[in-house]
Scaffold this motif. Structure first.
Motif, mmCIF file in Angstrom:
data_model
loop_
_atom_site.group_PDB
_atom_site.id
_atom_site.type_symbol
_atom_site.label_atom_id
_atom_site.label_comp_id
_atom_site.label_asym_id
_atom_site.label_seq_id
_atom_site.Cartn_x
_atom_site.Cartn_y
_atom_site.Cartn_z
ATOM 1 N N ASN A 303 0.827 -1.214 0.000
ATOM 2 C CA ASN A 303 0.000 0.000 0.000
ATOM 3 C C ASN A 303 0.851 1.249 0.000
ATOM 4 O O ASN A 303 0.538 2.245 -0.660
ATOM 5 C CB ASN A 303 -0.924 0.003 1.219
ATOM 6 N N GLN A 304 1.997 1.206 0.753
ATOM 7 C CA GLN A 304 2.880 2.373 0.795
ATOM 8 C C GLN A 304 3.522 2.625 -0.561
ATOM 9 O O GLN A 304 3.649 3.765 -1.007
ATOM 10 C CB GLN A 304 3.952 2.147 1.878
ATOM 11 N N LYS A 305 3.926 1.514 -1.266
ATOM 12 C CA LYS A 305 4.513 1.661 -2.607
ATOM 13 C C LYS A 305 3.501 2.264 -3.578
ATOM 14 O O LYS A 305 3.837 3.116 -4.393
ATOM 15 C CB LYS A 305 4.975 0.302 -3.118
ATOM 16 N N ASN A 306 2.246 1.804 -3.464
ATOM 17 C CA ASN A 306 1.220 2.330 -4.377
ATOM 18 C C ASN A 306 1.016 3.812 -4.141
ATOM 19 O O ASN A 306 0.845 4.585 -5.092
ATOM 20 C CB ASN A 306 -0.096 1.572 -4.168
ATOM 21 N N LYS A 307 1.011 4.236 -2.891
ATOM 22 C CA LYS A 307 0.840 5.659 -2.582
ATOM 23 C C LYS A 307 2.016 6.474 -3.120
ATOM 24 O O LYS A 307 1.812 7.573 -3.669
ATOM 25 C CB LYS A 307 0.712 5.858 -1.082
ATOM 26 N N ASN A 308 3.215 5.952 -3.001
ATOM 27 C CA ASN A 308 4.399 6.674 -3.510
ATOM 28 C C ASN A 308 4.333 6.804 -5.018
ATOM 29 O O ASN A 308 4.667 7.860 -5.585
ATOM 30 C CB ASN A 308 5.687 5.962 -3.065
ATOM 31 N N ASN A 309 3.939 5.713 -5.691
ATOM 32 C CA ASN A 309 3.857 5.758 -7.151
ATOM 33 C C ASN A 309 2.830 6.781 -7.613
ATOM 34 O O ASN A 309 3.011 7.496 -8.602
ATOM 35 C CB ASN A 309 3.497 4.390 -7.701
ATOM 36 N N GLN A 310 1.672 6.866 -6.874
ATOM 37 C CA GLN A 310 0.630 7.844 -7.220
ATOM 38 C C GLN A 310 1.126 9.263 -7.050
ATOM 39 O O GLN A 310 0.816 10.138 -7.838
ATOM 40 C CB GLN A 310 -0.613 7.578 -6.370
ATOM 41 N N LYS A 311 1.919 9.478 -5.989
ATOM 42 C CA LYS A 311 2.438 10.843 -5.774
ATOM 43 C C LYS A 311 3.444 11.222 -6.866
ATOM 44 O O LYS A 311 3.440 12.372 -7.337
ATOM 45 C CB LYS A 311 3.162 10.909 -4.422
ATOM 46 N N GLU A 312 4.315 10.259 -7.310
ATOM 47 C CA GLU A 312 5.269 10.554 -8.357
ATOM 48 C C GLU A 312 4.576 10.861 -9.675
ATOM 49 O O GLU A 312 5.019 11.706 -10.452
ATOM 50 C CB GLU A 312 6.224 9.358 -8.536
ATOM 51 N N GLU A 313 3.494 10.150 -9.963
ATOM 52 C CA GLU A 313 2.755 10.408 -11.206
ATOM 53 C C GLU A 313 2.066 11.771 -11.174
ATOM 54 O O GLU A 313 1.932 12.440 -12.183
ATOM 55 C CB GLU A 313 1.697 9.306 -11.398
#
Length: 313
Positions: A303-313
Protein backbone atom coordinates in the motif's frame (compact mmCIF):
# COMPACT_ATOMS: atom_id res chain seq x y z
CA UNK A 1 -163.70 -2.23 16.16
CA UNK A 2 -161.97 0.96 17.27
CA UNK A 3 -159.37 -0.99 19.19
CA UNK A 4 -158.52 -2.99 16.05
CA UNK A 5 -157.42 0.14 14.17
CA UNK A 6 -155.76 1.75 17.16
CA UNK A 7 -153.20 -0.98 17.77
CA UNK A 8 -151.58 -0.83 14.27
CA UNK A 9 -151.54 2.96 14.43
CA UNK A 10 -149.88 2.80 17.82
CA UNK A 11 -147.18 0.40 16.55
CA UNK A 12 -146.52 2.56 13.48
CA UNK A 13 -146.32 5.64 15.64
CA UNK A 14 -143.96 3.96 18.05
CA UNK A 15 -141.50 2.98 15.29
CA UNK A 16 -141.75 6.44 13.76
CA UNK A 17 -140.92 7.91 17.15
CA UNK A 18 -137.92 5.62 17.50
CA UNK A 19 -136.69 6.55 14.00
CA UNK A 20 -136.39 10.16 15.14
CA UNK A 21 -133.32 9.28 17.21
CA UNK A 22 -130.02 7.90 15.99
CA UNK A 23 -126.49 7.62 17.43
CA UNK A 24 -123.24 8.73 15.78
CA UNK A 25 -120.06 7.08 17.07
CA UNK A 26 -116.95 8.94 18.21
CA UNK A 27 -114.63 10.14 15.40
CA UNK A 28 -117.45 9.68 12.88
CA UNK A 29 -119.69 12.08 10.93
CA UNK A 30 -123.14 11.19 9.60
CA UNK A 31 -124.47 12.64 6.34
CA UNK A 32 -128.20 13.57 6.49
CA UNK A 33 -130.17 13.92 3.24
CA UNK A 34 -133.68 15.32 2.96
CA UNK A 35 -135.66 14.11 -0.02
CA UNK A 36 -132.38 12.95 -1.61
CA UNK A 37 -130.62 16.26 -1.13
CA UNK A 38 -127.81 17.00 1.32
CA UNK A 39 -129.19 18.54 4.49
CA UNK A 40 -126.51 18.48 7.17
CA UNK A 41 -123.68 16.60 8.82
CA UNK A 42 -123.97 15.28 12.36
CA UNK A 43 -121.11 14.69 14.80
CA UNK A 44 -120.82 12.05 17.52
CA UNK A 45 -123.57 11.57 20.10
CA UNK A 46 -127.39 11.23 20.15
CA UNK A 47 -128.94 13.03 17.16
CA UNK A 48 -132.46 13.77 15.80
CA UNK A 49 -133.93 13.61 12.30
CA UNK A 50 -137.39 13.89 10.78
CA UNK A 51 -138.80 10.43 10.08
CA UNK A 52 -139.49 9.54 6.45
CA UNK A 53 -138.28 12.98 5.32
CA UNK A 54 -134.68 12.70 6.51
CA UNK A 55 -132.40 9.73 6.06
CA UNK A 56 -128.78 8.85 6.90
CA UNK A 57 -127.03 8.80 3.53
CA UNK A 58 -123.73 7.56 4.96
CA UNK A 59 -121.11 7.82 7.63
CA UNK A 60 -117.57 9.17 7.28
CA UNK A 61 -114.66 7.86 9.39
CA UNK A 62 -112.65 10.79 10.81
CA UNK A 63 -109.80 8.64 12.18
CA UNK A 64 -106.34 8.54 10.61
CA UNK A 65 -106.35 5.69 8.10
CA UNK A 66 -103.57 3.94 6.23
CA UNK A 67 -103.45 2.71 2.68
CA UNK A 68 -100.59 0.46 1.47
CA UNK A 69 -99.80 0.69 -2.24
CA UNK A 70 -97.42 -1.70 -4.05
CA UNK A 71 -95.78 -0.07 -7.09
CA UNK A 72 -93.52 -1.89 -9.56
CA UNK A 73 -91.28 0.30 -11.68
CA UNK A 74 -87.84 0.45 -13.30
CA UNK A 75 -84.77 2.38 -12.12
CA UNK A 76 -82.35 4.41 -14.18
CA UNK A 77 -79.96 1.43 -14.44
CA UNK A 78 -82.78 -0.80 -15.81
CA UNK A 79 -83.52 -2.74 -12.63
CA UNK A 80 -87.14 -3.63 -11.84
CA UNK A 81 -88.05 -2.90 -8.25
CA UNK A 82 -91.21 -3.12 -6.14
CA UNK A 83 -91.88 -0.34 -3.63
CA UNK A 84 -94.41 -0.45 -0.84
CA UNK A 85 -95.78 3.04 -0.13
CA UNK A 86 -97.79 3.53 3.06
CA UNK A 87 -100.07 6.59 2.93
CA UNK A 88 -101.62 7.86 6.17
CA UNK A 89 -104.59 10.14 5.50
CA UNK A 90 -107.56 11.67 7.33
CA UNK A 91 -110.87 13.31 6.35
CA UNK A 92 -110.88 17.01 7.22
CA UNK A 93 -113.70 17.59 9.67
CA UNK A 94 -114.76 20.83 7.98
CA UNK A 95 -114.82 19.15 4.54
CA UNK A 96 -116.94 16.07 5.22
CA UNK A 97 -119.32 17.10 2.41
CA UNK A 98 -116.47 17.11 -0.17
CA UNK A 99 -115.09 13.81 1.09
CA UNK A 100 -118.48 12.11 0.80
CA UNK A 101 -119.85 13.54 -2.44
CA UNK A 102 -116.81 14.36 -4.58
CA UNK A 103 -115.09 10.97 -4.48
CA UNK A 104 -116.72 7.62 -5.06
CA UNK A 105 -113.64 5.64 -3.97
CA UNK A 106 -110.84 7.61 -2.29
CA UNK A 107 -108.58 4.54 -2.13
CA UNK A 108 -108.48 4.25 -5.91
CA UNK A 109 -107.81 7.97 -6.25
CA UNK A 110 -104.90 7.90 -3.78
CA UNK A 111 -103.47 4.77 -5.40
CA UNK A 112 -103.49 6.43 -8.84
CA UNK A 113 -101.56 9.45 -7.58
CA UNK A 114 -99.02 7.23 -5.78
CA UNK A 115 -98.42 5.24 -8.99
CA UNK A 116 -98.01 8.44 -10.98
CA UNK A 117 -95.47 10.03 -8.62
CA UNK A 118 -93.39 6.91 -7.94
CA UNK A 119 -93.13 6.03 -11.64
CA UNK A 120 -92.03 9.58 -12.34
CA UNK A 121 -89.38 9.77 -9.58
CA UNK A 122 -87.78 6.30 -9.40
CA UNK A 123 -86.74 6.07 -13.11
CA UNK A 124 -84.52 9.11 -12.46
CA UNK A 125 -82.50 7.21 -9.84
CA UNK A 126 -80.14 4.25 -9.84
CA UNK A 127 -80.96 1.30 -7.61
CA UNK A 128 -78.51 2.33 -4.87
CA UNK A 129 -79.96 5.85 -4.92
CA UNK A 130 -83.48 4.45 -4.43
CA UNK A 131 -82.37 2.93 -1.12
CA UNK A 132 -80.46 6.04 -0.06
CA UNK A 133 -83.12 8.57 -1.14
CA UNK A 134 -86.33 6.78 -0.20
CA UNK A 135 -87.26 9.76 1.99
CA UNK A 136 -87.14 12.00 -1.10
CA UNK A 137 -89.60 9.65 -2.81
CA UNK A 138 -91.92 9.77 0.20
CA UNK A 139 -91.78 13.59 0.32
CA UNK A 140 -92.58 13.84 -3.40
CA UNK A 141 -95.57 11.49 -3.00
CA UNK A 142 -96.90 13.46 -0.03
CA UNK A 143 -96.56 16.80 -1.80
CA UNK A 144 -98.41 15.53 -4.88
CA UNK A 145 -101.16 13.85 -2.86
CA UNK A 146 -101.70 16.85 -0.60
CA UNK A 147 -102.12 19.15 -3.54
CA UNK A 148 -104.63 16.83 -5.21
CA UNK A 149 -106.58 15.40 -2.27
CA UNK A 150 -107.09 18.64 -0.29
CA UNK A 151 -109.80 19.58 -2.81
CA UNK A 152 -111.65 16.38 -1.98
CA UNK A 153 -111.58 16.95 1.77
CA UNK A 154 -108.65 14.66 2.58
CA UNK A 155 -105.48 15.60 4.45
CA UNK A 156 -102.35 13.49 3.80
CA UNK A 157 -100.70 13.09 7.20
CA UNK A 158 -97.59 11.16 6.17
CA UNK A 159 -96.21 8.96 3.42
CA UNK A 160 -93.60 6.27 4.02
CA UNK A 161 -91.57 4.02 1.75
CA UNK A 162 -91.75 0.93 3.94
CA UNK A 163 -90.23 -1.66 1.59
CA UNK A 164 -87.94 -1.76 -1.45
CA UNK A 165 -87.73 -5.16 -3.12
CA UNK A 166 -85.55 -5.51 -6.25
CA UNK A 167 -85.77 -8.41 -8.67
CA UNK A 168 -84.57 -11.66 -6.96
CA UNK A 169 -81.65 -12.08 -9.39
CA UNK A 170 -80.52 -8.50 -8.78
CA UNK A 171 -80.83 -9.00 -5.04
CA UNK A 172 -78.68 -12.14 -5.22
CA UNK A 173 -76.06 -10.26 -7.29
CA UNK A 174 -76.03 -7.40 -4.76
CA UNK A 175 -75.50 -9.91 -1.94
CA UNK A 176 -72.60 -11.48 -3.84
CA UNK A 177 -71.02 -8.07 -4.43
CA UNK A 178 -71.41 -7.19 -0.78
CA UNK A 179 -69.93 -10.52 0.32
CA UNK A 180 -66.97 -10.09 -2.08
CA UNK A 181 -66.33 -6.59 -0.77
CA UNK A 182 -66.35 -7.82 2.82
CA UNK A 183 -64.01 -10.70 1.92
CA UNK A 184 -61.66 -8.21 0.28
CA UNK A 185 -61.61 -6.02 3.39
CA UNK A 186 -61.09 -9.09 5.59
CA UNK A 187 -58.17 -10.21 3.40
CA UNK A 188 -56.59 -6.76 3.67
CA UNK A 189 -56.86 -6.84 7.45
CA UNK A 190 -55.44 -10.37 7.58
CA UNK A 191 -52.52 -9.36 5.34
CA UNK A 192 -51.83 -6.32 7.51
CA UNK A 193 -51.92 -8.46 10.65
CA UNK A 194 -49.54 -10.97 9.04
CA UNK A 195 -47.19 -8.15 8.01
CA UNK A 196 -47.17 -6.79 11.56
CA UNK A 197 -46.36 -10.26 12.92
CA UNK A 198 -43.52 -10.71 10.40
CA UNK A 199 -42.06 -7.27 11.22
CA UNK A 200 -42.33 -7.94 14.95
CA UNK A 201 -40.71 -11.35 14.52
CA UNK A 202 -37.87 -9.85 12.42
CA UNK A 203 -37.27 -7.15 15.01
CA UNK A 204 -37.23 -9.73 17.77
CA UNK A 205 -34.76 -11.89 15.84
CA UNK A 206 -32.56 -8.87 15.10
CA UNK A 207 -32.58 -7.90 18.77
CA UNK A 208 -31.81 -11.49 19.71
CA UNK A 209 -28.88 -11.63 17.29
CA UNK A 210 -27.59 -8.29 18.58
CA UNK A 211 -27.74 -9.44 22.16
CA UNK A 212 -26.21 -12.78 21.19
CA UNK A 213 -23.35 -11.04 19.40
CA UNK A 214 -22.85 -8.70 22.32
CA UNK A 215 -22.78 -11.72 24.65
CA UNK A 216 -20.20 -13.50 22.49
CA UNK A 217 -18.07 -10.35 22.33
CA UNK A 218 -18.25 -9.93 26.10
CA UNK A 219 -17.41 -13.61 26.54
CA UNK A 220 -14.36 -13.37 24.29
CA UNK A 221 -13.31 -10.16 26.01
CA UNK A 222 -13.45 -11.86 29.37
CA UNK A 223 -11.60 -14.90 28.03
CA UNK A 224 -8.87 -12.66 26.66
CA UNK A 225 -8.68 -10.80 29.97
CA UNK A 226 -8.48 -14.11 31.85
CA UNK A 227 -5.71 -15.38 29.56
CA UNK A 228 -3.84 -12.13 30.03
CA UNK A 229 -4.10 -12.40 33.80
CA UNK A 230 -3.09 -16.08 33.70
CA UNK A 231 0.01 -15.31 31.63
CA UNK A 232 0.90 -12.46 33.96
CA UNK A 233 0.59 -14.73 37.05
CA UNK A 234 2.78 -17.41 35.46
CA UNK A 235 5.39 -14.83 34.45
CA UNK A 236 5.57 -13.70 38.07
CA UNK A 237 6.58 -17.23 39.13
CA UNK A 238 9.35 -17.51 36.53
CA UNK A 239 7.52 -19.11 33.61
CA UNK A 240 8.02 -17.33 30.29
CA UNK A 241 5.19 -16.36 27.95
CA UNK A 242 5.59 -19.31 25.58
CA UNK A 243 5.59 -21.86 28.39
CA UNK A 244 2.61 -20.09 30.00
CA UNK A 245 0.66 -20.19 26.75
CA UNK A 246 1.42 -23.89 26.33
CA UNK A 247 0.32 -24.62 29.88
CA UNK A 248 -2.94 -22.68 29.43
CA UNK A 249 -3.73 -24.43 26.13
CA UNK A 250 -3.11 -27.88 27.63
CA UNK A 251 -5.19 -27.02 30.71
CA UNK A 252 -8.13 -25.79 28.61
CA UNK A 253 -7.82 -28.83 26.36
CA UNK A 254 -8.27 -31.22 29.24
CA UNK A 255 -10.99 -29.07 30.80
CA UNK A 256 -12.89 -29.36 27.53
CA UNK A 257 -12.50 -33.14 27.48
CA UNK A 258 -13.73 -33.31 31.06
CA UNK A 259 -16.84 -31.18 30.35
CA UNK A 260 -17.69 -33.31 27.30
CA UNK A 261 -17.38 -36.45 29.33
CA UNK A 262 -19.70 -35.11 32.01
CA UNK A 263 -22.46 -34.33 29.49
CA UNK A 264 -24.40 -37.55 29.01
CA UNK A 265 -26.70 -36.24 26.22
CA UNK A 266 -23.97 -34.78 24.00
CA UNK A 267 -23.31 -36.04 20.48
CA UNK A 268 -20.13 -37.88 19.64
CA UNK A 269 -17.15 -35.50 19.15
CA UNK A 270 -13.65 -36.70 18.20
CA UNK A 271 -10.78 -34.65 19.56
CA UNK A 272 -7.02 -35.37 19.54
CA UNK A 273 -6.04 -36.82 22.90
CA UNK A 274 -2.31 -37.50 22.58
CA UNK A 275 0.29 -35.98 24.93
CA UNK A 276 1.48 -33.78 22.06
CA UNK A 277 -2.05 -32.51 21.25
CA UNK A 278 -1.75 -29.38 23.36
CA UNK A 279 1.71 -28.59 22.04
CA UNK A 280 0.62 -29.14 18.43
CA UNK A 281 -2.33 -26.77 18.87
CA UNK A 282 -0.08 -24.14 20.42
CA UNK A 283 2.49 -24.43 17.63
CA UNK A 284 -0.24 -24.17 15.01
CA UNK A 285 -1.64 -21.07 16.70
CA UNK A 286 1.79 -19.44 16.86
CA UNK A 287 2.46 -20.30 13.21
CA UNK A 288 -0.93 -18.83 12.23
CA UNK A 289 -0.24 -15.62 14.16
CA UNK A 290 3.21 -15.30 12.56
CA UNK A 291 1.87 -15.87 9.05
CA UNK A 292 -0.90 -13.36 9.66
CA UNK A 293 1.61 -10.76 10.86
CA UNK A 294 3.84 -11.35 7.81
CA UNK A 295 0.91 -10.98 5.43
CA UNK A 296 -0.15 -7.79 7.22
CA UNK A 297 3.34 -6.31 6.91
CA UNK A 298 3.52 -7.21 3.20
CA UNK A 299 0.15 -5.53 2.58
CA UNK A 300 1.29 -2.37 4.39
CA UNK A 301 4.48 -2.22 2.28
CA UNK A 302 2.48 -2.74 -0.93
CA UNK A 303 0.00 0.00 0.00
CA UNK A 304 2.88 2.37 0.79
CA UNK A 305 4.51 1.66 -2.61
CA UNK A 306 1.22 2.33 -4.38
CA UNK A 307 0.84 5.66 -2.58
CA UNK A 308 4.40 6.67 -3.51
CA UNK A 309 3.86 5.76 -7.15
CA UNK A 310 0.63 7.84 -7.22
CA UNK A 311 2.44 10.84 -5.77
CA UNK A 312 5.27 10.55 -8.36
CA UNK A 313 2.76 10.41 -11.21
Amino acid sequence: MGYVFFIPLFIIGFFLFLSIFFIVKQQTSAIIERFGRFASTRSSGLQLKIPIIDRIAGRINLKIQQLDVIVETKTKDDVFVRLKISVQYQVIREKVYDAFYKLENPHDQITSYVFDVVRAEVPKMKLDDVFERKDDIAIAVKAELNEAMINYGYDIIKTLVTDIDPDPQVKAAMNRINASEREKIAAEYEAEAERIKIVAKARAEAESKRLQGQGIADQRREIARGLEESVEVLNNVGINSQEASALIVVTQHYDTLQSIGEESNSNLILLPNTPQAGSDMLNNMIASFSASNQIGEMMKEQNQKNKNNQKEE
